[in-house]
Write an enzyme that holds these catalytic residues in place. Structure first.
Site, PDB file in Angstrom:
ATOM      1  N   LYS A  40      38.005  54.154  31.996  1.00 47.32           N
ATOM      2  CA  LYS A  40      38.929  53.176  32.588  1.00 47.32           C
ATOM      3  C   LYS A  40      40.342  53.478  32.114  1.00 47.32           C
ATOM      4  CE  LYS A  40      38.167  48.285  33.499  1.00 47.32           C
ATOM      5  NZ  LYS A  40      37.690  47.036  32.872  1.00 47.32           N
TER       6      LYS A  40
HETATM    7  C1  E4P Z   1      37.574  44.436  35.121  1.00 44.99           C
HETATM    8  O1  E4P Z   1      37.392  45.618  35.024  1.00 44.99           O
HETATM    9  C2  E4P Z   1      38.258  43.653  34.088  1.00 44.99           C
HETATM   10  O2  E4P Z   1      37.719  44.002  32.858  1.00 44.99           O
HETATM   11  C3  E4P Z   1      38.086  42.170  34.239  1.00 44.99           C
HETATM   12  O3  E4P Z   1      37.566  41.858  35.513  1.00 44.99           O
HETATM   13  C4  E4P Z   1      39.294  41.378  33.872  1.00 44.99           C
HETATM   14  O4  E4P Z   1      39.039  40.014  34.071  1.00 44.99           O
HETATM   15  P1  E4P Z   1      39.949  38.852  33.479  1.00 44.99           P
HETATM   16  O5  E4P Z   1      41.176  38.757  34.291  1.00 44.99           O
HETATM   17  O6  E4P Z   1      39.101  37.624  33.613  1.00 44.99           O
HETATM   18  O7  E4P Z   1      40.242  39.217  32.046  1.00 44.99           O
END
Ligand code: E4P
Length: 221
Positions: free
Chosen positions: A83
């Site tokens: 990521k």
């Molecule tokens: C996705 O890859 C992210 O880790 C996640 O959906 C972020 O979510 P949040 O905005 O609730 O922290």
């Protein structure tokens, strides 16, 4: 639409995996911090549980360092997806990791331009953040829809992950606009499955089943 879990908590993953629908997991530094565990230990246990892509976030905004971390993560398991934040350095790293055959998930996407640039740089997955965009008055699901249209119209090898989902309507809306994947907190999936009419209907069926069972036992006597 595939369902991924957006958590690094092992017990949550095990619980929802029993439903038979989990196709992958996304993690991020905040989710791993919630486990209270060492970053690599937490990721390794998730990888041992999941038979699908597991996104593991890099912790740098320098392309060379991101690539180096990505290469390291790729040794942790065949299903690791690296990521990468959608920045200038992130795009450079995404294109280099693509050339190395290491899949990437471009994260922290809040605009169609960011989706376009990450997908064109070679990201295998792009993650528009629906909830966080909605929080500031934006249209998170609209961004998912536009991102899906772009990658499909341009025939790119890139799946759109509808991310930062906060409530069950986000899940339905992600499906309606054609998101390839929705990554969900386990609590959201539990809410999404519930319906008061299902509870009422089941209670009535149980009650009638008990009556019918008594009748059967009566016949046998
Ligand atoms: C996705 O890859 C992210 O880790 C996640 O959906 C972020 O979510 P949040 O905005 O609730 O922290």
């Amino acid at each position: 639409m595939e369902i991924y879990l957006d958590t690094a908590i092992v017990d949550e993953i095990k619980e929802i995996q029993e439903w038979g629908l989990v196709r992958g997991v996304t993690t991020n530094p905040s989710l791993i911090a919630q486990t209270g565990r060492d970053y690599k230990d937490a990721v390794m246990e998730v990888l041992s549980l999941v038979d699908g892509p597991v996104s593991v976030e890099t912790l740098s905004d320098n392309a060379a360092e991101i690539v180096s971390q990505g290469e390291e993560y790729a040794t942790w398991g065949d299903l690791v997806v690296v990521k990468v934040a959608t920045t200038v350095e992130g795009l450079k790293a995404i294109s280099q990791l693509r050339a190395l055959g290491i899949p990437t998930n471009a994260t922290l996407i809040f605009s169609l331009n960011q989706s376009i640039l990450a997908a064109e740089a070679g990201a295998n997955y792009i993650s528009p953040f629906v909830g966080r965009l909605d929080d500031i008055g934006g249209d998170g699901i609209g961004l998912v829809a536009e991102s899906v249209d772009y990658v499909e119209e341009n025939d790119l090898d890139c799946d759109v992950i509808s991310a930062s989902l906060r409530h069950p309507q986000h899940l339905e809306d992600s499906a309606k606009v054609g998101a390839h994947i929705a990554t969900c907190p386990p609590s959201l999936l539990k809410k999404a499955l519930k319906h008061p009419l299902s509870d009422i209907g089941l209670a009535a069926f149980f009650s009638d089943w008990r009556k019918a069972s008594r009748n059967v036992r009566g016949l046998e006597e």
